[in-house]
Scaffold this active site. Structure first.
Site, PDB file in Angstrom:
ATOM      1  N   ASN A 138     -33.695  35.555 101.243  1.00 42.21           N
ATOM      2  CA  ASN A 138     -33.383  34.722 102.406  1.00 42.21           C
ATOM      3  C   ASN A 138     -34.366  34.995 103.542  1.00 42.21           C
ATOM      4  O   ASN A 138     -34.423  36.104 104.054  1.00 42.21           O
ATOM      5  CB  ASN A 138     -31.951  35.004 102.871  1.00 42.21           C
ATOM      6  N   LYS A 177     -23.384  36.430  97.388  1.00 41.54           N
ATOM      7  CA  LYS A 177     -23.718  36.398  98.816  1.00 41.54           C
ATOM      8  C   LYS A 177     -24.779  37.438  99.188  1.00 41.54           C
ATOM      9  O   LYS A 177     -24.772  38.558  98.697  1.00 41.54           O
ATOM     10  CB  LYS A 177     -22.457  36.641  99.648  1.00 41.54           C
ATOM     11  N   THR A 178     -25.676  37.049 100.069  1.00 41.06           N
ATOM     12  CA  THR A 178     -26.831  37.854 100.474  1.00 41.06           C
ATOM     13  C   THR A 178     -26.470  39.320 100.735  1.00 41.06           C
ATOM     14  O   THR A 178     -25.584  39.614 101.546  1.00 41.06           O
ATOM     15  CB  THR A 178     -27.457  37.240 101.737  1.00 41.06           C
ATOM     16  N   LYS A 190     -35.625  31.450 100.150  1.00 43.53           N
ATOM     17  CA  LYS A 190     -34.718  30.524 100.842  1.00 43.53           C
ATOM     18  C   LYS A 190     -35.294  30.186 102.210  1.00 43.53           C
ATOM     19  O   LYS A 190     -35.599  31.081 103.007  1.00 43.53           O
ATOM     20  CB  LYS A 190     -33.351  31.200 100.999  1.00 43.53           C
ATOM     21  N   SER A 215     -21.055  31.313 111.253  1.00 47.57           N
ATOM     22  CA  SER A 215     -21.455  32.361 112.189  1.00 47.57           C
ATOM     23  C   SER A 215     -20.928  33.708 111.696  1.00 47.57           C
ATOM     24  O   SER A 215     -19.934  34.230 112.201  1.00 47.57           O
ATOM     25  CB  SER A 215     -20.904  32.039 113.584  1.00 47.57           C
ATOM     26  N   GLY A 270     -27.800  21.539 100.985  1.00 50.69           N
ATOM     27  CA  GLY A 270     -27.498  20.982 102.297  1.00 50.69           C
ATOM     28  C   GLY A 270     -26.679  19.704 102.205  1.00 50.69           C
ATOM     29  O   GLY A 270     -27.198  18.650 101.832  1.00 50.69           O
ATOM     30  N   GLY A 271     -25.388  19.808 102.495  1.00 52.24           N
ATOM     31  CA  GLY A 271     -24.546  18.624 102.614  1.00 52.24           C
ATOM     32  C   GLY A 271     -24.191  17.921 101.326  1.00 52.24           C
ATOM     33  O   GLY A 271     -23.810  16.744 101.352  1.00 52.24           O
ATOM     34  N   ASN A 310     -31.241  26.003 104.739  1.00 52.07           N
ATOM     35  CA  ASN A 310     -30.124  26.756 105.270  1.00 52.07           C
ATOM     36  C   ASN A 310     -29.521  25.927 106.415  1.00 52.07           C
ATOM     37  O   ASN A 310     -29.823  24.744 106.542  1.00 52.07           O
ATOM     38  CB  ASN A 310     -30.602  28.131 105.761  1.00 52.07           C
ATOM     39  N   CYS A 320     -33.352  33.837 108.270  1.00 49.90           N
ATOM     40  CA  CYS A 320     -32.566  34.737 109.105  1.00 49.90           C
ATOM     41  C   CYS A 320     -33.381  35.031 110.367  1.00 49.90           C
ATOM     42  O   CYS A 320     -34.601  34.920 110.355  1.00 49.90           O
ATOM     43  CB  CYS A 320     -32.287  36.030 108.352  1.00 49.90           C
TER      44      CYS A 320
END
Ligand code: FMN
Length: 386
Positions: A221, A101-102, A259, A154, A347-348, A289, A224
């Site tokens: 990333n 994770k970032t 990203k 979130s 994505g998905g 993202n 953001c």
């Protein structure tokens, strides 16, 4: 879904997940193996006794990721793998790419709980279209986690301080099995009063801290918030170009992937490619993202509590169409410009067919966050389908 336990438990806080997770099948996968999380102050450089195998030694290598051989170029992007316990469990469950994770140059707090709600778009297939009115009018969000799953995300990109994440990232790298790659992710931190030069330097500092963990590659990333509501760093390709220039000076030959969030304009996307790949600073893009939407409860009120949280990123099933579209357009630009860079499709992805759709659209590798959270067997199912 009462007997089902996602490895990241959305009913608990981020902090509890960091301390106690992973859960469910990922927790089972860790049992009986040496601990890889360095929660003590032991030095992480030099000889490592933490090497563990993922039980995948006999798998054929079928792809690469930024030059590293991988069994299957499929895995989990930045987000749900909070520390080395999560990344190691992911490797053992057959996800050959596990993104840590970032991380940031400094400790950074998480948005208040809850962070994840189930999101229910109006369309029959549950998709959300970038630019559609629904995103501003409000999309229903609640705790009814139905498949195919779409969720809010979130968190505010929380991070431990480098003295915590550096040794843990090193342990995570060491725990990759044959044909598996730990993918570090980082981003810059914009704090009050920071000049643009300082913001650029913060990215370079964080990238250098990652090189010290023994990383062979990294993802930056840019999806953001940059300045102002809903304006992301990746909406400013020239600034991303300057940042990657500074990062490259720190990391030398280590491959860098950027990203990206969904970028609607082809011209902007091409400018992004020209300002980064065109200058030799970037070797690939990971996209997409989340897609930002206003989230409302059944009464039409703000779904997530607190100021500034009327909108949230949405991920999972709802954004697959947008992700495929972005990958296809990026692949077309690669072709048009005759440039050599890798595309990681995100994505998905919730099924083997989705993996294949991304490969067909031009992705060299594919990752799933939400889909993997709700299906720990996803990598194995994709491998079985090939
Ligand atoms: C729980 C969670 C946390 C996330 N945190 C990050 C993050 O820290 N950095 C980042 O670049 N993307 C983050 N993401 C976004 C994912 O990497 C991915 O781009 C997005 O979720 C779309 O993929 P999906 O539809 O498979 O979930 C996060 C996603 C989830 C679900």
């Amino acid at each position: 879904m009462s007997d089902f336990e996602p490895f990241y438990d959305v009913k608990h806080s981020y902090e509890d997940n960091y301390e106690q997770g992973p859960f469910g099948a990922f927790a089972e996968a860790l049992k009986g193996a040496p601990s890889v999380v360095s929660g003590d102050s032991s030095p992480y450089k030099g000889e490592s006794e933490k090497k563990t195998t993922a039980g995948t030694a006999e798998e054929p290598v079928s792809g690469t990721f930024l030059g590293q051989p991988v069994n299957l170029p499929f895995g989990i992007p930045a987000g749900p793998l909070l520390n080395s316990r999560y990344t190691t469990a992911a490797f053992r469950m057959g996800f050959d790419l596990a993104t840590y994770k970032t991380v940031r140059s400094r400790a950074w707090g998480c948005n208040p709980f809850p962070n994840v709600l189930a999101v229910h778009p109006k369309s029959a297939d549950g998709s959300l279209t970038p630019g559609s009115a629904e995103l501003d009018e409000g999309v229903l969000a609640d705790t009814n986690y139905e498949q195919p799953i779409s969720i809010s995300n979130s968190f505010g990109v929380p991070s431990q301080s480098p003295d915590v994440w550096q040794p843990d990232m090193h342990a995570a790298i060491e725990a990759a099995g044959p044909g598996q790659v730990l993918v570090p992710s980082f981003q810059g931190s914009r704090v009050e009063g920071m000049s643009e030069e300082e913001y650029i330097a913060d990215h370079a500092t964080t990238a250098r801290l990652i090189t010290e963990t023994g990383a062979k590659l990294m993802v930056m990333n840019t999806s953001c918030p940059n300045e102002g509501h809903n304006r992301l760093l990746c909406h400013n390709p020239l600034l991303v170009g300057r940042i990657t220039e500074a990062v490259k000076q720190e990391i030398g030959d280590i491959p860098l992937m950027v990203k990206l969030a969904y970028i609607p304009s082809d011209d902007d996307l091409e400018l992004m490619v020209r300002s980064t790949v065109g200058h030799g600073t970037v070797q690939g893009f990971s996209t997409i993202n989340t897609i930002s939407a206003k989230l409302v409860d059944a009464n039409g009120n703000q779904a997530l509590p607190g100021a500034g949280r009327d909108r949230s990123g949405v991920c999972g099933n709802a954004i697959r169409g947008a992700g495929l579209d972005m990958v296809a357009r990026l692949a077309a630009i690669r072709e048009k410009l005759g440039l050599d860079f890798k595309i990681n499709g995100v994505g998905g992805v919730v099924s083997p067919a989705d993996y294949q759709a991304y490969r067909n659209a031009g992705a060299d590798s594919v990752m799933s966050a939400t889909g993997a959270m709700w299906d720990a067997e996803l990598a194995r199912r994709i491998k079985a389908s090939l």
